[in-house]
Design a protein around this motif. Structure first.
Motif, PDB file in Angstrom:
ATOM      1  N   GLN A   1     -27.061 -58.393  24.400  1.00 46.87           N
ATOM      2  CA  GLN A   1     -26.461 -57.397  23.504  1.00 46.87           C
ATOM      3  C   GLN A   1     -25.271 -56.759  24.202  1.00 46.87           C
ATOM      4  O   GLN A   1     -25.315 -56.484  25.401  1.00 46.87           O
ATOM      5  CB  GLN A   1     -27.486 -56.315  23.124  1.00 46.87           C
TER       6      GLN A   1
ATOM      7  N   GLU B   1     -24.730 -59.660  16.532  1.00 46.55           N
ATOM      8  CA  GLU B   1     -26.152 -59.341  16.386  1.00 46.55           C
ATOM      9  C   GLU B   1     -26.866 -59.573  17.725  1.00 46.55           C
ATOM     10  O   GLU B   1     -26.682 -60.620  18.360  1.00 46.55           O
ATOM     11  CB  GLU B   1     -26.723 -60.279  15.317  1.00 46.55           C
TER      12      GLU B   1
ATOM     13  N   GLN C   1     -26.544 -66.180  14.403  1.00 49.43           N
ATOM     14  CA  GLN C   1     -26.328 -65.107  13.434  1.00 49.43           C
ATOM     15  C   GLN C   1     -25.951 -65.705  12.071  1.00 49.43           C
ATOM     16  O   GLN C   1     -25.158 -66.638  11.997  1.00 49.43           O
ATOM     17  CB  GLN C   1     -25.202 -64.192  13.937  1.00 49.43           C
TER      18      GLN C   1
END
Length: 238
Positions: free
Chosen positions: A33, A48, A134
């Protein structure tokens, strides 16, 4: 290969390691992330969590002149194109200056930040973001992922490590033969020798993409040859 659960920006993290002298050629930062991802020209890059490749590779250009910085950018763009094409087909292209495109949709991008000390080009931090698993891209109608193209789920860490081998080959090509890098870049250039619509300061015009110079300027032709620096023009998708 350093794997992080979360980071503001893999480029920032890699840059800090390089400044501290603890990064070496090939050090790679991979994050599941990223909270403040960076794109070209101060844009943000959002993804994402856990679904994509978000990574930065530390390269040491050593004796290479800083004037060849865009040739390195070309080499990295070709490396990413070749990596992606093995899964997504020959329809994978490099969109000037260094975005990854599949058909007419964006699958990824590259952001290179350099550390220069006096005349020495010490480090190039190559940030790469690629859409892998994603499937929803709110507000980004032109985005596409590898899962959308193939219908399959992928192991993002395994893919990132595979991508590292392409980056290394790309770097070797940059050092050994800049002319071959330019040639490969143009072979895979999005809309090469095709008419496109571009926008500059409110003016929308149709022109033909003829190539990119070694310094990264876009070459177009419409009645006369024109050159555009990165950030001078925007693409207009009809």
């Amino acid at each position: 290969f350093i794997e992080l659960l979360s980071v503001d920006s893999t480029n920032n993290y890699a840059m800090a390691l390089a400044h501290e002298g603890v990064a070496q050629h090939g050090t790679t930062i991979f994050a599941r992330q990223q909270t403040a991802g960076k794109g070209q020209r101060s844009k943000t890059w959002t993804a994402e969590p856990g679904a994509n490749i978000i990574m930065s590779v530390v390269l040491e250009p050593k004796e290479q002149p800083l004037s060849s910085a865009f040739t390195l950018s070309m080499a990295m763009a070709v490396a990413v194109q070749q990596f992606f094409a093995q899964y997504a087909s020959f329809e994978t292209k490099v969109k000037w200056p260094n975005d990854l495109y599949w058909r007419d949709r964006k699958a990824g991008g590259i952001l290179i930040e350099n550390i220069v000390q006096g005349p020495l080009w010490r480090y190039a931090i190559v940030g790469i973001g690629i859409n892998i698993n994603q499937t929803g891209f709110e507000g980004l109608p032109d985005a596409v992922s590898l899962k959308q193209i193939t219908g399959k789920d992928f192991d993002t860490v395994a893919l990132a490590k595979d991508l590292c081998t392409f980056v290394q080959k790309g770097f070797e090509a940059f050092v050994e033969n800049g002319t071959a890098v330019h040639q490969a870049y143009h072979e895979h250039l999005y809309k090469m020798n095709e008419e496109v619509k571009l926008k500059q300061d409110g003016r929308v015009f149709t022109t033909t993409i003829k190539g990119v110079t070694s310094l990264g300027r876009l070459i177009t032709y419409h009645n006369a040859e024109e050159f555009f620096d990165i950030g001078d023009v925007e693409w207009v998708h009809s």
